[in-house]
Motif scaffolding. Structure first.
Motif, PDB file in Angstrom:
ATOM      1  N   ASP A  51       0.840  -1.196   0.000  1.00 10.24           N
ATOM      2  CA  ASP A  51       0.000   0.000   0.000  1.00 10.24           C
ATOM      3  C   ASP A  51       0.876   1.248   0.000  1.00 10.24           C
ATOM      4  O   ASP A  51       1.997   1.237   0.520  1.00 10.24           O
ATOM      5  N   THR A  53       0.788   5.466   0.844  1.00 10.59           N
ATOM      6  CA  THR A  53       0.084   6.574   1.477  1.00 10.59           C
ATOM      7  C   THR A  53       0.575   7.877   0.862  1.00 10.59           C
ATOM      8  O   THR A  53       1.781   8.150   0.852  1.00 10.59           O
ATOM      9  N   GLN A  64      -1.008  14.613  -1.937  1.00  7.45           N
ATOM     10  CA  GLN A  64      -2.473  14.518  -1.943  1.00  7.45           C
ATOM     11  C   GLN A  64      -3.137  15.738  -2.552  1.00  7.45           C
ATOM     12  O   GLN A  64      -4.179  15.644  -3.184  1.00  7.45           O
ATOM     13  N   ILE A  82      -3.655   5.219  -0.080  1.00 12.03           N
ATOM     14  CA  ILE A  82      -4.293   5.740   1.124  1.00 12.03           C
ATOM     15  C   ILE A  82      -4.251   7.269   1.106  1.00 12.03           C
ATOM     16  O   ILE A  82      -3.189   7.871   0.909  1.00 12.03           O
ATOM     17  N   SER A  84      -6.002  10.973   3.162  1.00 12.25           N
ATOM     18  CA  SER A  84      -6.532  11.410   4.456  1.00 12.25           C
ATOM     19  C   SER A  84      -8.049  11.599   4.369  1.00 12.25           C
ATOM     20  O   SER A  84      -8.641  11.478   3.299  1.00 12.25           O
ATOM     21  N   SER A 107      -7.553   5.093   5.182  1.00 11.62           N
ATOM     22  CA  SER A 107      -7.068   3.965   5.974  1.00 11.62           C
ATOM     23  C   SER A 107      -8.192   3.342   6.804  1.00 11.62           C
ATOM     24  O   SER A 107      -8.961   4.038   7.454  1.00 11.62           O
TER      25      SER A 107
END
Length: 142
Positions: A51, A53, A64, A82, A84, A107
């Motif tokens: 995974d 993030t 992001q 992943i 937020s 998550s």
């Protein structure tokens, strides 16, 4: 009063009475981050089976915040990207290879799988990532 950050894009809101000599630097950083949020494309390799993030940083560049996310690389297992819980629209392009699934999610949540070679509009509703478009069957432009 100390500086604070906006909830969704992490843009710094200047505190009252801050040193005016840093005002221009902060404003330029703010413009760069706002531009990332509305027009920047992040191309990121997510090769492998682990995974990934996306980085999120208040008051600084991060992954992001970008307007478009293109994921590349050969998947060797199912993975999740992943993000937020910030409310945000995601324009995702899955240009990975390999017979595995890429899912965009918060998550611990379910998220949305993005098929290889597909582009999707997704949305984080503060809890998980959901489909951003569900009922568009045709678009006629004249």
């Amino acid at each position: 009063m100390a500086s604070t950050y906006t909830d969704n894009l992490g843009l710094e809101k200047q505190a009252d009475g801050e040193n005016s000599s840093t005002w221009g630097q902060k404003l330029n950083t703010l413009f760069d981050m706002a531009e990332d949020a509305v027009s920047e494309v992040l191309s990121k390799s997510v090769a492998g089976a682990s995974d990934v993030t996306l980085t999120t940083t208040d008051g600084a560049a991060d992954e992001q915040r970008n307007a478009v996310h293109e994921f590349t690389g050969a998947l060797t297992g199912d993975i999740s990207v992943i993000v937020s819980t910030a409310n945000q629209v995601y324009r995702i392009y899955n240009s990975t290879t390999g017979a595995y699934t890429l899912t965009v999610k918060v998550s611990g949540q379910t998220g949305v799988p993005v098929p290889q070679g597909e582009k999707m509009v997704l949305y984080c509703d503060g809890t998980d990532v959901v489909s951003g478009l569900t009922a568009m069957t045709a678009l006629n432009v004249t």
